[in-house]
Design an enzyme around this catalytic site. Structure first.
Site, PDB file in Angstrom:
ATOM      1  N   LEU A 164      19.389 -30.954  27.924  1.00  0.00           N
ATOM      2  CA  LEU A 164      19.646 -31.178  29.311  1.00  0.00           C
ATOM      3  C   LEU A 164      21.024 -31.437  29.795  1.00  0.00           C
ATOM      4  O   LEU A 164      21.727 -32.056  29.047  1.00  0.00           O
ATOM      5  CB  LEU A 164      18.678 -32.319  29.842  1.00  0.00           C
ATOM      6  CG  LEU A 164      17.094 -32.012  29.554  1.00  0.00           C
ATOM      7  CD1 LEU A 164      16.654 -33.593  29.827  1.00  0.00           C
ATOM      8  CD2 LEU A 164      16.554 -30.992  29.990  1.00  0.00           C
ATOM      9  N   TRP A 166      23.753 -33.370  32.621  1.00  0.00           N
ATOM     10  CA  TRP A 166      24.121 -34.850  33.124  1.00  0.00           C
ATOM     11  C   TRP A 166      23.902 -34.807  34.627  1.00  0.00           C
ATOM     12  O   TRP A 166      23.771 -36.027  35.239  1.00  0.00           O
ATOM     13  CB  TRP A 166      25.191 -35.435  32.906  1.00  0.00           C
ATOM     14  CG  TRP A 166      26.437 -34.600  32.804  1.00  0.00           C
ATOM     15  CD1 TRP A 166      27.065 -33.877  31.936  1.00  0.00           C
ATOM     16  CD2 TRP A 166      26.994 -34.406  34.279  1.00  0.00           C
ATOM     17  NE1 TRP A 166      28.059 -33.294  32.543  1.00  0.00           N
ATOM     18  CE2 TRP A 166      28.212 -33.531  33.911  1.00  0.00           C
ATOM     19  CE3 TRP A 166      26.922 -34.723  35.453  1.00  0.00           C
ATOM     20  CZ2 TRP A 166      29.070 -33.049  34.665  1.00  0.00           C
ATOM     21  CZ3 TRP A 166      27.838 -34.324  36.224  1.00  0.00           C
ATOM     22  CH2 TRP A 166      28.973 -33.472  35.942  1.00  0.00           C
ATOM     23  N   LYS A 190      16.333 -33.588  24.602  1.00  0.00           N
ATOM     24  CA  LYS A 190      17.773 -34.033  24.405  1.00  0.00           C
ATOM     25  C   LYS A 190      18.512 -34.071  25.805  1.00  0.00           C
ATOM     26  O   LYS A 190      19.163 -33.282  26.234  1.00  0.00           O
ATOM     27  CB  LYS A 190      18.729 -33.064  23.542  1.00  0.00           C
ATOM     28  CG  LYS A 190      19.909 -34.123  22.973  1.00  0.00           C
ATOM     29  CD  LYS A 190      21.003 -33.170  22.562  1.00  0.00           C
ATOM     30  CE  LYS A 190      22.393 -33.518  23.262  1.00  0.00           C
ATOM     31  NZ  LYS A 190      22.631 -34.750  24.443  1.00  0.00           N
ATOM     32  N   SER A 244      26.495 -25.975  30.512  1.00  0.00           N
ATOM     33  CA  SER A 244      27.575 -25.041  30.637  1.00  0.00           C
ATOM     34  C   SER A 244      27.465 -23.724  30.119  1.00  0.00           C
ATOM     35  O   SER A 244      26.743 -23.672  29.003  1.00  0.00           O
ATOM     36  CB  SER A 244      28.866 -25.573  30.140  1.00  0.00           C
ATOM     37  OG  SER A 244      28.686 -25.903  28.941  1.00  0.00           O
ATOM     38  N   TYR A 254      23.407 -20.350  17.521  1.00  0.00           N
ATOM     39  CA  TYR A 254      22.727 -21.220  16.562  1.00  0.00           C
ATOM     40  C   TYR A 254      21.481 -20.346  16.310  1.00  0.00           C
ATOM     41  O   TYR A 254      20.903 -20.169  15.181  1.00  0.00           O
ATOM     42  CB  TYR A 254      22.095 -22.584  17.175  1.00  0.00           C
ATOM     43  CG  TYR A 254      23.226 -23.439  17.609  1.00  0.00           C
ATOM     44  CD1 TYR A 254      24.517 -23.410  17.004  1.00  0.00           C
ATOM     45  CD2 TYR A 254      23.342 -24.310  18.682  1.00  0.00           C
ATOM     46  CE1 TYR A 254      25.464 -24.243  17.436  1.00  0.00           C
ATOM     47  CE2 TYR A 254      24.220 -25.173  19.226  1.00  0.00           C
ATOM     48  CZ  TYR A 254      25.353 -25.242  18.564  1.00  0.00           C
ATOM     49  OH  TYR A 254      26.283 -25.799  18.642  1.00  0.00           O
ATOM     50  N   GLU A 266      20.008 -21.755  31.444  1.00  0.00           N
ATOM     51  CA  GLU A 266      20.214 -22.009  32.868  1.00  0.00           C
ATOM     52  C   GLU A 266      21.908 -22.586  32.850  1.00  0.00           C
ATOM     53  O   GLU A 266      21.907 -23.515  32.326  1.00  0.00           O
ATOM     54  CB  GLU A 266      19.484 -22.899  33.570  1.00  0.00           C
ATOM     55  CG  GLU A 266      17.827 -22.730  33.581  1.00  0.00           C
ATOM     56  CD  GLU A 266      17.499 -21.500  34.569  1.00  0.00           C
ATOM     57  OE1 GLU A 266      18.445 -21.138  35.254  1.00  0.00           O
ATOM     58  OE2 GLU A 266      16.556 -21.048  34.571  1.00  0.00           O
ATOM     59  N   CYS A 301      25.048 -26.876  39.939  1.00  0.00           N
ATOM     60  CA  CYS A 301      25.421 -25.494  39.253  1.00  0.00           C
ATOM     61  C   CYS A 301      25.197 -24.551  40.346  1.00  0.00           C
ATOM     62  O   CYS A 301      25.938 -23.522  40.475  1.00  0.00           O
ATOM     63  CB  CYS A 301      24.287 -25.244  38.314  1.00  0.00           C
ATOM     64  SG  CYS A 301      22.408 -25.448  38.964  1.00  0.00           S
ATOM     65  N   GLU A 397      34.588 -22.610  37.543  1.00  0.00           N
ATOM     66  CA  GLU A 397      33.481 -23.439  38.079  1.00  0.00           C
ATOM     67  C   GLU A 397      33.980 -24.742  38.021  1.00  0.00           C
ATOM     68  O   GLU A 397      34.703 -25.209  37.183  1.00  0.00           O
ATOM     69  CB  GLU A 397      32.115 -23.453  37.263  1.00  0.00           C
ATOM     70  CG  GLU A 397      31.087 -24.454  37.728  1.00  0.00           C
ATOM     71  CD  GLU A 397      29.868 -24.697  36.932  1.00  0.00           C
ATOM     72  OE1 GLU A 397      30.160 -24.644  35.746  1.00  0.00           O
ATOM     73  OE2 GLU A 397      28.805 -24.621  37.494  1.00  0.00           O
TER      74      GLU A 397
END
Ligand code: NAD
Length: 498
Positions: A164, A166, A190, A244, A254, A266, A301, A397
């Site tokens: 997640l 912030w 997380k 991001s 990963y 997202e 976002c 951004e």
């Protein structure tokens, strides 16, 4: 709910900070005892030290999640039971909304008014809405001849990692967790290291609501340690990530270097707010323009920072938006009359301030705003006019309260500039002509287009991005459930009974 500044301060001064991880139904420290600090960005004061989970803690949580998934207490529970627990959780969130909102406001710098609305209404509604969906979701029967019966069934996908950002700490948790739990998955959450507190408290409430141990695990920690260990874990089936674009790309890597887990993303945006020459330049439009860029201090976002306005009305538009921006009250996030709180960290504030300086250096005209001096991380809402599409602030951004007006020459020029970005999350279009609105809505490559008002849609409508703003997965709506479900075909060969 009406709230007083005194009441908020009283709750803030008596608050208990949840500082531990929540694994297998237990609050616990990190295995190696490590912690990290989380601070109040409005004052710079450290609030508390929080468990910093490492790979061994992630492993412990995944083992608990897998055990809970396999034992079926949640994954194969009666739909009515899953529904009841999610509705309990929704109720507990409503009952504890004030405390959760103060906790989140202190931890994030978001205004208490926004936190209370997001948590007391939106977050609670998410658990209710997906809870109610559990016993109303049907599979399908494919058309076959008499020789077969083909069932198409949905099954919970397994252990999911929810990573997640912030900017909306508990709301983003709810966007992912509510459908994942409704689907029957076991979850590793997380929260972002800047804002871990409200998510930990959610773990405690979920247990109180009746969620079996191991189904929900909350692992606070840093990206490179906790986040990476989740991304690389070989027994996590799915990742749903919001953050991001750069880190979204890491999660794909990963997955490629571990068990090829499915990754839903997202990510960032650089969304256009298009005003055509026939739009009514009234107060309502100006209000939407300002809100689209300054909501949540622009740390959003879908912030419509690039405002593409027909050249014939661009100057008047910019002056009026700047006048509106000057009226926002910037200050203590705990004060219910504050409109714009603090930026999440000093580092992020410096990044945004750097963009404001860059905008001026590249020749944009700053009509209002800029950074504020002092201990807290505050930036006044900032409006630029005369942007060109090539400028850095037109392309990157910024993720802060910065709005820029780019004059355009008609509808196709607006479209050309709007699509000239690596992002594709959101767009707003203002026009009185429905044909022109739909001409743009159908051609803009982004997940949401809102017409004659800035909106992300609501709980019922899918949200996500095209291009480097997202993957094919969607949060919200019934579509969000698809991220957490496998589709299985059961083909039954039929023989004549007689
Ligand atoms: P971020 O990418 O820095 O962090 C997001 C999460 O990833 C955090 O939990 C972080 O700890 C983790 N992370 C960071 N580095 C990592 C690494 N190396 N390996 C594994 N995990 C790592 O993003 P942020 O600054 O918290 O959030 C802001 C971004 O989120 C913006 O770009 C914004 O546009 C985006 N966002 C998108 C949406 C959406 O729905 N599209 C919604 C909200 C925010």
């Amino acid at each position: 709910m009406t709230i007083s500044y005194d009441k908020v301060r009283e709750v803030a001064s008596n608050l208990r900070f949840p500082t531990q991880a929540f694994i297998n139904g237990q609050l616990c420290s990190a295995g190696d005892g490590d912690t990290f600090e989380t601070a109040n960005p409005a004052t710079g004061e450290v609030l508390c030290k929080v468990a910093h989970c490492k790979a061994a803690d992630v492993d412990k949580a995944v083992i608990a999640a897998r055990r809970s998934f396999n034992d079926g207490q949640w994954s194969r529970a009666e739909p009515e039971h899953r529904k009841e627990v999610l509705l309990n959780l929704s109720r507990l969130i409503r009952e504890n909304a004030f405390e959760l909102a103060v906790l989140e406001s202190l931890d994030s710098g978001k205004t208490i008014t926004d936190c209370l609305r997001e948590i007391g209404t939106d977050v609670a509604n998410f658990f209710q809405w997906y809870g109610e969906l559990v016993d109303k979701s049907f599979g399908k029967v494919a058309p076959t001849g008499d020789s077969a019966l083909a069932l198409i069934v949905k099954e919970p996908a397994g252990v999911v990692g929810l990573v997640l950002p912030w900017n909306f700490p508990l709301l983003m948790a709810a966007w992912k967790l509510a459908p994942a739990l409704a689907a029957g998955c076991s979850c590793i959450v997380k929260p972002a290291e800047q804002t871990p507190l409200s998510a930990i408290r959610l773990g405690e409430l979920a247990q109180q609501a009746g969620l079996p141990d191991g189904v929900l695990n909350i692992l606070p920690g840093l990206g490179e340690t906790t986040g990476q260990a989740i991304g690389r874990h070989n027994d996590i089936d799915i990742i749903s990530f919001t953050g991001s674009t750069e880190v979204g790309g890491l999660f794909l890597r990963y997955a490629g270097e571990s068990n090829l887990k499915v990754v839903g993303l997202e990510m960032g945006g650089k969304s256009p707010f298009i005003v055509l020459d026939d739009a009514d330049l009234n107060d309502d439009l100006i209000e939407h323009a300002a809100a689209s860029a300054f909501w949540n201090a622009g740390q959003n976002c879908s912030a419509n920072m690039r405002q593409l306005v027909d050249a014939r009305i661009a100057d008047e538009f910019a002056e009026r938006v700047a006048a509106r921006a000057r009226k926002y009250k910037v200050g203590d996030p705990l004060d219910p009359s504050t409109d714009i709180g603090a930026m999440v960290t000093r580092q992020h504030m410096d990044r945004v301030t750097g963009y404001i300086e860059r905008g001026e250096a590249e020749g944009a005209r700053r009509l209002t705003g800029g950074a504020r001096s002092g201990k807290g991380c505050f930036i006044e809402p900032t409006v630029f006019s005369g942007l060109t599409p090539e400028m850095t602030i037109s392309r990157d951004e910024i993720f802060g309260p910065v709005l820029g007006v780019i004059p355009v020459k008609g509808i196709d020029d607006a479209l050309r500039i709007a699509v000239d970005t690596v992002y594709g999350l959101h767009a707003t279009v203002f026009t009185r002509d429905v044909d022109r609105a739909l001409y743009l809505a159908r051609r803009l490559p982004c997940g949401t287009v809102s017409v004659n008002g800035f909106s992300e849609g609501d709980i019922k409508t899918p949200f996500g991005g095209y291009k480097q703003s997202g993957s094919l997965s969607r949060d919200n709506g019934t579509e969000a459930m698809d991220q957490y479900l496998q589709t299985k075909t059961i083909w039954v060969t039929l023989r004549d009974a007689v």
